[in-house]
Design a protein around this motif. Structure first.
Motif, PDB file in Angstrom:
ATOM      1  N   TRP A   5       0.408  -0.982   0.068  1.00  0.00           N
ATOM      2  CA  TRP A   5      -0.252   0.005  -0.064  1.00  0.00           C
ATOM      3  C   TRP A   5       1.238   2.020  -0.311  1.00  0.00           C
ATOM      4  O   TRP A   5       1.925   1.152   0.730  1.00  0.00           O
ATOM      5  N   TYR A   6       1.237   1.770  -0.982  1.00  0.00           N
ATOM      6  CA  TYR A   6       1.060   3.398  -1.303  1.00  0.00           C
ATOM      7  C   TYR A   6       0.098   4.570  -0.898  1.00  0.00           C
ATOM      8  O   TYR A   6      -0.464   4.486  -1.056  1.00  0.00           O
ATOM      9  N   ARG A   7       0.928   5.450  -0.064  1.00  0.00           N
ATOM     10  CA  ARG A   7      -0.787   7.015  -0.160  1.00  0.00           C
ATOM     11  C   ARG A   7      -0.122   8.207  -0.909  1.00  0.00           C
ATOM     12  O   ARG A   7       1.171   8.027  -0.782  1.00  0.00           O
ATOM     13  N   GLN A   8      -0.338   8.646  -1.476  1.00  0.00           N
ATOM     14  CA  GLN A   8       0.186  10.369  -2.025  1.00  0.00           C
ATOM     15  C   GLN A   8      -0.931  11.546  -1.476  1.00  0.00           C
ATOM     16  O   GLN A   8      -1.734  11.154  -2.024  1.00  0.00           O
ATOM     17  N   ALA A   9      -0.298  12.194  -0.666  1.00  0.00           N
ATOM     18  CA  ALA A   9      -1.802  13.178  -0.606  1.00  0.00           C
ATOM     19  C   ALA A   9      -0.827  14.509  -1.899  1.00  0.00           C
ATOM     20  O   ALA A   9      -0.347  14.610  -2.272  1.00  0.00           O
ATOM     21  N   PRO A  10      -2.180  15.515  -1.901  1.00  0.00           N
ATOM     22  CA  PRO A  10      -1.913  16.970  -2.925  1.00  0.00           C
ATOM     23  C   PRO A  10      -0.364  17.080  -2.012  1.00  0.00           C
ATOM     24  O   PRO A  10      -0.208  17.455  -1.656  1.00  0.00           O
ATOM     25  N   GLY A  11       0.026  17.303  -3.620  1.00  0.00           N
ATOM     26  CA  GLY A  11       1.487  18.421  -3.458  1.00  0.00           C
ATOM     27  C   GLY A  11       2.928  17.012  -2.538  1.00  0.00           C
ATOM     28  O   GLY A  11       3.723  17.421  -2.519  1.00  0.00           O
ATOM     29  N   ASN A  12       2.768  16.164  -2.419  1.00  0.00           N
ATOM     30  CA  ASN A  12       3.765  15.091  -2.360  1.00  0.00           C
ATOM     31  C   ASN A  12       3.680  14.450  -2.867  1.00  0.00           C
ATOM     32  O   ASN A  12       3.059  13.935  -3.620  1.00  0.00           O
TER      33      ASN A  12
ATOM     34  N   ASN B 162      -6.889   4.653  15.065  1.00  0.00           N
ATOM     35  CA  ASN B 162      -6.240   5.218  15.644  1.00  0.00           C
ATOM     36  C   ASN B 162      -5.962   7.142  13.861  1.00  0.00           C
ATOM     37  O   ASN B 162      -4.516   7.023  14.433  1.00  0.00           O
ATOM     38  N   LEU B 163      -6.383   7.019  12.603  1.00  0.00           N
ATOM     39  CA  LEU B 163      -6.224   7.700  11.957  1.00  0.00           C
ATOM     40  C   LEU B 163      -5.758   9.330  12.466  1.00  0.00           C
ATOM     41  O   LEU B 163      -6.567   9.778  13.413  1.00  0.00           O
ATOM     42  N   LYS B 164      -4.560   9.788  11.653  1.00  0.00           N
ATOM     43  CA  LYS B 164      -4.841  11.217  11.988  1.00  0.00           C
ATOM     44  C   LYS B 164      -5.128  11.945  10.478  1.00  0.00           C
ATOM     45  O   LYS B 164      -5.204  10.841   9.846  1.00  0.00           O
ATOM     46  N   PRO B 165      -5.480  13.795  10.346  1.00  0.00           N
ATOM     47  CA  PRO B 165      -5.466  13.509   9.993  1.00  0.00           C
ATOM     48  C   PRO B 165      -3.765  13.993   8.620  1.00  0.00           C
ATOM     49  O   PRO B 165      -4.933  13.526   7.087  1.00  0.00           O
ATOM     50  N   GLU B 166      -3.047  13.994   8.989  1.00  0.00           N
ATOM     51  CA  GLU B 166      -2.174  13.554   7.561  1.00  0.00           C
ATOM     52  C   GLU B 166      -1.548  12.206   7.343  1.00  0.00           C
ATOM     53  O   GLU B 166      -0.972  11.885   6.496  1.00  0.00           O
ATOM     54  N   ASP B 167      -2.563  11.251   8.238  1.00  0.00           N
ATOM     55  CA  ASP B 167      -2.792  10.396   7.146  1.00  0.00           C
ATOM     56  C   ASP B 167      -3.430  10.250   5.706  1.00  0.00           C
ATOM     57  O   ASP B 167      -3.821   9.300   5.017  1.00  0.00           O
ATOM     58  N   SER B 168      -3.669  11.178   5.551  1.00  0.00           N
ATOM     59  CA  SER B 168      -4.828  11.957   4.570  1.00  0.00           C
ATOM     60  C   SER B 168      -4.495  11.577   3.266  1.00  0.00           C
ATOM     61  O   SER B 168      -3.127  11.402   3.465  1.00  0.00           O
ATOM     62  N   GLY B 169      -4.922  11.126   2.314  1.00  0.00           N
ATOM     63  CA  GLY B 169      -4.355  10.861   1.102  1.00  0.00           C
ATOM     64  C   GLY B 169      -5.362   9.603  -0.403  1.00  0.00           C
ATOM     65  O   GLY B 169      -6.112   9.176   0.263  1.00  0.00           O
ATOM     66  N   VAL B 170      -4.317   9.834  -1.174  1.00  0.00           N
ATOM     67  CA  VAL B 170      -5.110   8.502  -2.356  1.00  0.00           C
ATOM     68  C   VAL B 170      -3.876   7.469  -1.639  1.00  0.00           C
ATOM     69  O   VAL B 170      -2.882   6.877  -1.947  1.00  0.00           O
TER      70      VAL B 170
ATOM     71  N   GLN C 105      -9.462   6.999  -1.954  1.00  0.00           N
ATOM     72  CA  GLN C 105      -9.365   8.249  -1.198  1.00  0.00           C
ATOM     73  C   GLN C 105      -9.731   8.244   0.154  1.00  0.00           C
ATOM     74  O   GLN C 105     -10.644   7.540   0.205  1.00  0.00           O
ATOM     75  N   VAL C 106      -8.732   7.902   1.138  1.00  0.00           N
ATOM     76  CA  VAL C 106      -8.929   8.706   2.812  1.00  0.00           C
ATOM     77  C   VAL C 106      -8.912  10.085   3.446  1.00  0.00           C
ATOM     78  O   VAL C 106      -8.002  10.254   3.002  1.00  0.00           O
ATOM     79  N   THR C 107      -9.822  10.690   3.713  1.00  0.00           N
ATOM     80  CA  THR C 107      -9.686  11.701   3.669  1.00  0.00           C
ATOM     81  C   THR C 107     -10.091  11.452   5.862  1.00  0.00           C
ATOM     82  O   THR C 107     -11.272  11.433   6.100  1.00  0.00           O
ATOM     83  N   VAL C 108      -9.244  12.507   6.451  1.00  0.00           N
ATOM     84  CA  VAL C 108      -9.460  11.928   7.666  1.00  0.00           C
ATOM     85  C   VAL C 108     -10.070  13.779   8.700  1.00  0.00           C
ATOM     86  O   VAL C 108      -9.121  14.661   8.115  1.00  0.00           O
TER      87      VAL C 108
END
Length: 114
Positions: free
Chosen positions: A36-43, A83-91, A109-112
């Motif tokens: 599993w990978y994730r990508q947040a906007p701009g990252n 224990n999701l955190k807002p910084e875990d948000s991303g695709v 998409q996961v949005t916390v």
């Protein structure tokens, strides 16, 4: 042709515990690594967790102790997130690698929300 389909994303409150799933179709070898990978906007896209066909796992430091990757068989992998955190948000994208070939899913998409 190998196809990966992710499911389980959505809007989650901070502290929530969603579970993502990825199912692979096509000609699959039992010898593969699923991740599993994730990508947040701009990252850039970053590794979250991976698991070999033998069950060996690897986690990003930011999710150790909170996320658990598991696989039912050669075709299905899950990611339990706690224990999701807002910084875990991303695709969140599923990746399958076998014999040097790499396949990606479209992502979920996961949005916390805090």
């Amino acid at each position: 042709q190998v196809q990966l389909v992710e499911s389980g994303g959505g809007l989650v409150q901070a502290g929530g515990s969603p579970r993502l799933s990825c199912a692979a179709s096509g000609i699959i070898s039992a010898m593969n690594v699923m991740s599993w990978y994730r990508q947040a906007p701009g990252n850039e896209r970053e590794l979250v967790a991976s698991i070999t066909n033998g069950g060996a796992t690897n986690y990003a430091d930011s999710v150790k102790g909170r996320f658990t990757i598991s696989r039912d068989n050669a075709r299905k992998v899950s990611l339990e997130m706690n224990n999701l955190k807002p910084e875990d948000s991303g695709v969140y994208h599923c990746k399958l690698m076998r014999f040097g070939l790499i396949y990606w899913g479209q992502g979920t998409q996961v949005t916390v929300s805090s």
